[in-house]
Design a protein around this motif. Structure first.
Motif, mmCIF file in Angstrom:
data_model
loop_
_atom_site.group_PDB
_atom_site.id
_atom_site.type_symbol
_atom_site.label_atom_id
_atom_site.label_comp_id
_atom_site.label_asym_id
_atom_site.label_seq_id
_atom_site.Cartn_x
_atom_site.Cartn_y
_atom_site.Cartn_z
ATOM 1 N N LEU A 1 0.826 -1.214 0.000
ATOM 2 C CA LEU A 1 0.000 0.000 0.000
ATOM 3 C C LEU A 1 0.858 1.262 0.000
ATOM 4 O O LEU A 1 0.501 2.259 -0.633
ATOM 5 C CB LEU A 1 -0.942 0.004 1.206
ATOM 6 N N VAL A 2 1.987 1.237 0.704
ATOM 7 C CA VAL A 2 2.915 2.376 0.682
ATOM 8 C C VAL A 2 3.395 2.629 -0.740
ATOM 9 O O VAL A 2 3.486 3.781 -1.196
ATOM 10 C CB VAL A 2 4.109 2.134 1.625
ATOM 11 N N ALA A 3 3.698 1.543 -1.471
ATOM 12 C CA ALA A 3 4.157 1.688 -2.858
ATOM 13 C C ALA A 3 3.046 2.216 -3.761
ATOM 14 O O ALA A 3 3.295 2.991 -4.686
ATOM 15 C CB ALA A 3 4.663 0.349 -3.375
ATOM 16 N N LEU A 4 1.807 1.802 -3.491
ATOM 17 C CA LEU A 4 0.684 2.254 -4.310
ATOM 18 C C LEU A 4 0.281 3.698 -4.006
ATOM 19 O O LEU A 4 -0.115 4.448 -4.905
ATOM 20 C CB LEU A 4 -0.531 1.343 -4.070
ATOM 21 N N MET B 1 -10.683 -3.841 -5.613
ATOM 22 C CA MET B 1 -10.441 -2.844 -4.587
ATOM 23 C C MET B 1 -9.219 -1.982 -4.913
ATOM 24 O O MET B 1 -9.250 -0.763 -4.754
ATOM 25 C CB MET B 1 -10.241 -3.524 -3.230
ATOM 26 N N VAL B 2 -8.157 -2.620 -5.415
ATOM 27 C CA VAL B 2 -6.949 -1.866 -5.775
ATOM 28 C C VAL B 2 -7.243 -0.899 -6.909
ATOM 29 O O VAL B 2 -6.840 0.277 -6.873
ATOM 30 C CB VAL B 2 -5.798 -2.824 -6.140
ATOM 31 N N ARG B 3 -7.989 -1.371 -7.926
ATOM 32 C CA ARG B 3 -8.354 -0.473 -9.040
ATOM 33 C C ARG B 3 -9.185 0.701 -8.539
ATOM 34 O O ARG B 3 -8.956 1.845 -8.934
ATOM 35 C CB ARG B 3 -9.130 -1.248 -10.106
ATOM 36 N N GLY B 4 -10.131 0.412 -7.653
ATOM 37 C CA GLY B 4 -10.966 1.482 -7.132
ATOM 38 C C GLY B 4 -10.189 2.468 -6.296
ATOM 39 O O GLY B 4 -10.384 3.687 -6.412
ATOM 40 N N ALA C 1 -7.919 4.622 -8.513
ATOM 41 C CA ALA C 1 -8.669 5.527 -9.393
ATOM 42 C C ALA C 1 -9.282 6.685 -8.627
ATOM 43 O O ALA C 1 -9.611 7.728 -9.202
ATOM 44 C CB ALA C 1 -9.758 4.765 -10.134
ATOM 45 N N ALA C 2 -9.456 6.497 -7.314
ATOM 46 C CA ALA C 2 -10.098 7.527 -6.510
ATOM 47 C C ALA C 2 -9.211 8.760 -6.414
ATOM 48 O O ALA C 2 -7.986 8.656 -6.350
ATOM 49 C CB ALA C 2 -10.383 6.987 -5.113
#
Length: 201
Positions: free
Chosen positions: A139-142, A193-196, A199-200
């Motif tokens: 999540l830190v990387a994303l 969930m990752v795509r959402g 994209a947010a």
């Protein structure tokens, strides 16, 4: 270390191992101090010279379970060869597989309740929180711009979603889902969930 202490440590390890085997075979409901005492060759009273309470014994077994889960999640991460999003999928899949292969020990992590008036020890909470690094790091990387607090909330939300699917999917009732189908659905959900999230705004 004295021979008395060495014997006590051996008996304690044997007790925790016997409790682990009992929970794996029968679940928490099958855990009885008298049966464990008989198995390791001591009196029932001696069990509580080795651990403070049945709560502590269950928590010590849980510590072993968490260590095995930690190893399974670490193996699933697969180094730097995967995108952060795909790493989250692999972690979720490994979590589901671990739960299916260690069903009663995994259930015991969540079903155990401390006796009234007893708090969960700090060392147990620390071990539980340590596992969140497997979710937190991707999540830190994303989301490098997010605060640690926000990332912590997202990590818990993602875990809750995966855990809920695993918990319901592995129920041995009408809602049970074949393991291959469950793993596929979990992968689909995590990717969505990752795509959402990415994209947010």
């Amino acid at each position: 270390m004295s021979k008395t202490m060495e014997r006590r440590d051996r008996l304690r390890d044997a007790l925790i191992g016997a409790a682990e085997q009992t929970i794996a075979a029968k679940g928490l409901a099958g855990l009885k101090s008298r049966d464990l005492a008989r198995e390791i060759g001591c009196s029932n009273g001696a069990v509580f010279n080795l651990v403070e309470s049945m709560d502590e014994l269950v928590l010590r077994v849980g510590s072993r379970t968490l260590a095995k889960l930690d190893a399974a999640l670490s193996a699933a991460e697969g180094g730097a060869a995967h995108t952060p999003g795909e790493t989250l999928v692999r972690i979720a899949d490994a979590y589901c597989e671990f739960a299916a292969q260690n069903l009663e020990l995994w259930r015991a992590l969540f079903e155990h309740r401390m006796e009234p008036g007893r708090a969960i020890p700090d060392w147990v909470i620390a071990e539980q929180m340590h596992l969140f690094r497997h979710i937190h790091q991707p999540l830190v990387a994303l989301f490098p711009q997010r605060t640690p607090l926000d990332l912590g909330i997202t990590a818990r939300s993602l875990f809750s979603a995966v855990h809920g699917m695993v918990l319901l999917g592995l129920e041995q009732k009408l809602i049970a889902v074949p393991i291959d189908a469950l793993r596929s659905e979990i992968a689909t959900m995590v990717r969505a969930m990752v795509r959402g999230l990415t994209a947010a705004p």
